[in-house]
Design an enzyme around this catalytic site. Structure first.
Site, PDB file in Angstrom:
ATOM      1  N   LEU A  21      -3.663   1.972  -4.739  1.00  0.00           N
ATOM      2  CA  LEU A  21      -4.745   1.426  -5.552  1.00  0.00           C
ATOM      3  C   LEU A  21      -6.022   2.256  -5.465  1.00  0.00           C
ATOM      4  O   LEU A  21      -6.933   2.086  -6.293  1.00  0.00           O
ATOM      5  CB  LEU A  21      -5.047  -0.012  -5.122  1.00  0.00           C
ATOM      6  CG  LEU A  21      -3.970  -1.053  -5.426  1.00  0.00           C
ATOM      7  CD1 LEU A  21      -4.380  -2.407  -4.871  1.00  0.00           C
ATOM      8  CD2 LEU A  21      -3.715  -1.146  -6.926  1.00  0.00           C
ATOM      9  N   LYS A  22      -6.093   3.142  -4.476  1.00  0.00           N
ATOM     10  CA  LYS A  22      -7.304   3.958  -4.334  1.00  0.00           C
ATOM     11  C   LYS A  22      -7.333   5.118  -5.325  1.00  0.00           C
ATOM     12  O   LYS A  22      -8.362   5.758  -5.489  1.00  0.00           O
ATOM     13  CB  LYS A  22      -7.417   4.467  -2.894  1.00  0.00           C
ATOM     14  CG  LYS A  22      -7.652   3.341  -1.892  1.00  0.00           C
ATOM     15  CD  LYS A  22      -7.832   3.862  -0.480  1.00  0.00           C
ATOM     16  CE  LYS A  22      -8.106   2.725   0.489  1.00  0.00           C
ATOM     17  NZ  LYS A  22      -8.272   3.196   1.883  1.00  0.00           N
ATOM     18  N   ILE A  34      -9.528 -17.785  14.657  1.00  0.00           N
ATOM     19  CA  ILE A  34     -10.396 -18.450  15.627  1.00  0.00           C
ATOM     20  C   ILE A  34     -11.846 -18.478  15.151  1.00  0.00           C
ATOM     21  O   ILE A  34     -12.579 -19.447  15.396  1.00  0.00           O
ATOM     22  CB  ILE A  34     -10.268 -17.768  17.015  1.00  0.00           C
ATOM     23  CG1 ILE A  34     -10.932 -18.637  18.095  1.00  0.00           C
ATOM     24  CG2 ILE A  34     -10.857 -16.360  17.000  1.00  0.00           C
ATOM     25  CD1 ILE A  34     -10.636 -18.156  19.514  1.00  0.00           C
ATOM     26  N   ASN A  35     -12.283 -17.435  14.440  1.00  0.00           N
ATOM     27  CA  ASN A  35     -13.650 -17.388  13.916  1.00  0.00           C
ATOM     28  C   ASN A  35     -13.841 -18.382  12.779  1.00  0.00           C
ATOM     29  O   ASN A  35     -14.865 -19.067  12.707  1.00  0.00           O
ATOM     30  CB  ASN A  35     -13.981 -15.984  13.431  1.00  0.00           C
ATOM     31  CG  ASN A  35     -13.690 -14.917  14.468  1.00  0.00           C
ATOM     32  OD1 ASN A  35     -12.840 -14.052  14.257  1.00  0.00           O
ATOM     33  ND2 ASN A  35     -14.376 -14.961  15.595  1.00  0.00           N
ATOM     34  N   ARG A  72       0.825  -1.205   0.000  1.00  0.00           N
ATOM     35  CA  ARG A  72       0.000   0.000   0.000  1.00  0.00           C
ATOM     36  C   ARG A  72       0.860   1.255   0.000  1.00  0.00           C
ATOM     37  O   ARG A  72       1.880   1.322   0.670  1.00  0.00           O
ATOM     38  CB  ARG A  72      -0.902   0.023   1.247  1.00  0.00           C
ATOM     39  CG  ARG A  72      -1.990  -1.041   1.247  1.00  0.00           C
ATOM     40  CD  ARG A  72      -2.771  -0.992   2.564  1.00  0.00           C
ATOM     41  NE  ARG A  72      -3.886  -1.929   2.577  1.00  0.00           N
ATOM     42  CZ  ARG A  72      -3.784  -3.198   2.923  1.00  0.00           C
ATOM     43  NH1 ARG A  72      -2.602  -3.679   3.283  1.00  0.00           N
ATOM     44  NH2 ARG A  72      -4.845  -3.992   2.926  1.00  0.00           N
ATOM     45  N   LEU A  78       2.169   0.915  -4.200  1.00  0.00           N
ATOM     46  CA  LEU A  78       1.207   1.435  -5.168  1.00  0.00           C
ATOM     47  C   LEU A  78      -0.077   1.840  -4.455  1.00  0.00           C
ATOM     48  O   LEU A  78      -0.591   1.108  -3.613  1.00  0.00           O
ATOM     49  CB  LEU A  78       0.910   0.348  -6.209  1.00  0.00           C
ATOM     50  CG  LEU A  78      -0.078   0.642  -7.326  1.00  0.00           C
ATOM     51  CD1 LEU A  78       0.453   1.749  -8.229  1.00  0.00           C
ATOM     52  CD2 LEU A  78      -0.329  -0.636  -8.137  1.00  0.00           C
ATOM     53  N   ASP A 126      -5.716 -19.862   9.298  1.00  0.00           N
ATOM     54  CA  ASP A 126      -4.936 -18.870   8.549  1.00  0.00           C
ATOM     55  C   ASP A 126      -3.963 -19.526   7.576  1.00  0.00           C
ATOM     56  O   ASP A 126      -3.938 -19.202   6.386  1.00  0.00           O
ATOM     57  CB  ASP A 126      -4.135 -17.988   9.515  1.00  0.00           C
ATOM     58  CG  ASP A 126      -4.946 -16.821  10.052  1.00  0.00           C
ATOM     59  OD1 ASP A 126      -6.112 -16.659   9.646  1.00  0.00           O
ATOM     60  OD2 ASP A 126      -4.412 -16.076  10.895  1.00  0.00           O
ATOM     61  N   GLY A 184     -13.167 -11.186  10.366  1.00  0.00           N
ATOM     62  CA  GLY A 184     -12.938 -12.376  11.169  1.00  0.00           C
ATOM     63  C   GLY A 184     -11.461 -12.692  11.251  1.00  0.00           C
ATOM     64  O   GLY A 184     -10.643 -12.128  10.508  1.00  0.00           O
ATOM     65  N   HIS A 185     -11.122 -13.585  12.159  1.00  0.00           N
ATOM     66  CA  HIS A 185      -9.746 -14.054  12.289  1.00  0.00           C
ATOM     67  C   HIS A 185      -9.743 -15.572  12.413  1.00  0.00           C
ATOM     68  O   HIS A 185     -10.803 -16.208  12.449  1.00  0.00           O
ATOM     69  CB  HIS A 185      -9.062 -13.400  13.487  1.00  0.00           C
ATOM     70  CG  HIS A 185      -8.686 -11.973  13.250  1.00  0.00           C
ATOM     71  ND1 HIS A 185      -7.702 -11.604  12.360  1.00  0.00           N
ATOM     72  CD2 HIS A 185      -9.172 -10.823  13.774  1.00  0.00           C
ATOM     73  CE1 HIS A 185      -7.596 -10.281  12.345  1.00  0.00           C
ATOM     74  NE2 HIS A 185      -8.476  -9.781  13.192  1.00  0.00           N
TER      75      HIS A 185
END
Length: 383
Positions: free
Chosen positions: A58-59, A125-126, A36, A56, A153, A122-123
């Site tokens: 991107l927005k 664990i979720n 970013r 870069l 992950d 979420g991560h």
């Protein structure tokens, strides 16, 4: 190396996508991490081995146009954003695949591209919870627990996505066409747990969590503390291995309950624990090494690279910053991975170099820099 001609663009993200990109880089792919710009306060990618970085924005429309141009020449795009983010930027798969029909567009998210939670945060664990796997993890009488963020992950996310990419690359040699990969960490870790599903009729999971053969219920599939505060791991499931465990512990199997006497497991755990506590880890290793008792030391990160077995296989490597990490796996006989020993790239360190390779002129690059669409970052000399 196996993937030496493959060009990969990895949009910078957290944990799973960087692992996916690093796996491809380790096996020879030319991986560009698109970071970013402007740079965030925290550079989160510690898995940048073998990659180069392009910063870069991107927005900005010009930034999105740059990525489209890069994708027109790339083989793979790894995209880790929440559902719909790329479409808002005009960078969705329909657009990019129309411009480059050979592109493999890998979308790596927690919940996938469709469904109730597709746009939810979420991560690990979720994702683990929604897959059903978390309900199986934990000791008797305790809450389910997530074993750090490895399963969803990295195993269900990064590794499964890399497998999907390699599969799609192979298919492309036949069809000549790219495709979209919808890599959901929920589904990835659920797929990883296929054995748990398919073994339900074997009686392995009939008892409550923490009381079964492989979930810390059995005394012969457990960890035990040694007299020096370290631990030994025991996995003596088969009867012949269990007999060697009993022998190594100095016990007489004729005077003990049978191995699968569930009601005696708690008592046997206490007995094993009291015996393991009488010797150091090294002493237990001298007893069990060379046997089939399935007893091994629980090695710390400080000790693992120096263990004799790991040293003999060169299982761990050291980069030019003296940082130790695991060698890429699996080991291919003809075209093994050759991991980079250089430090990870700084954000934007190779921006100009990458753009030139992809056909941008120096004038275009200068204009993009002036418009704050790209950033450069050069390492400071050591004084």
């Amino acid at each position: 190396m196996a993937l030496s001609s493959v060009r990969v663009l990895e949009l910078a993200g957290l944990a799973p996508a960087p692992l996916c990109g690093m796996i491809l880089a380790d096996f020879g792919a030319q991986v560009v991490r698109v970071d970013r710009a402007p740079r965030s306060a925290v550079a989160a990618d510690v898995q940048g081995r073998g990659k180069r970085s392009l910063a870069l924005n991107l927005k900005r429309p010009q930034g999105a146009a740059v990525l489209r141009r890069l994708c027109s020449q790339a083989d793979v795009l790894i995209e880790p954003f929440r559902h719909g983010a790329m479409e808002k930027l005009g960078l969705g798969p329909e657009t990019l695949l129309q411009e480059n029909p050979r592109l493999i567009y890998a979308r790596l998210t927690g919940f996938g591209q469709t469904g109730k939670y597709a746009k939810s945060a979420g991560h690990d664990i979720n994702f683990l919870a929604l897959s059903g796997v978390l309900s199986k993890l934990g000791r008797k009488g305790e809450n389910p627990y997530a074993p750090v963020n490895l399963l969803a992950d990295f195993a269900g996310g990064g590794v499964m996505c890399a497998m999907g990419i390699v599969t799609a690359l192979y298919e492309r040699t036949i069809s000549g066409k790219g495709q979209i990969i919808d890599a959901s960490m929920v589904e990835g870790v659920a797929y990883l747990s296929s054995f748990l599903w398919k073994s339900q009729n074997l009686g392995l999971w009939n008892r409550p969590r923490g009381e079964n053969l492989l979930d810390s219920g059995a005394p012969f599939y457990e960890t035990y503390k040694t007299s020096d505060g370290k631990f030994m791991a025991v996995g003596a499931i088969e009867p012949q291995f269990y007999e060697q465990l009993i022998k190594g512990l100095g016990l007489d199997s004729d005077k003990l309950p049978t191995q699968l006497s569930f009601s005696n497991w708690p008592e046997m755990k206490k007995k094993f624990a009291s015996i393991f506590a009488q010797k150091t880890q090294a002493e237990w290793c001298s007893i069990f090494d060379g046997t089939d008792a399935c007893v091994t030391p629980v090695l710390s990160f400080d000790d693992v690279a120096s263990h004799q077995h790991n040293k003999q296989r060169s299982s761990f490597i050291k980069n030019d910053q003296e940082e130790i990490s695991p060698r890429p796996a699996p080991l291919l006989s003809r075209t093994p991975a050759v991991p980079s020993f250089k430090r990870d790239p700084f954000i934007g360190e190779q921006t100009e170099e990458i753009l030139l390779e992809y056909g941008f002129t120096k004038e275009e690059i200068s204009n993009l820099y002036s418009a704050e669409v790209i950033e450069f970052s050069k390492p400071k000399a050591n004084l």
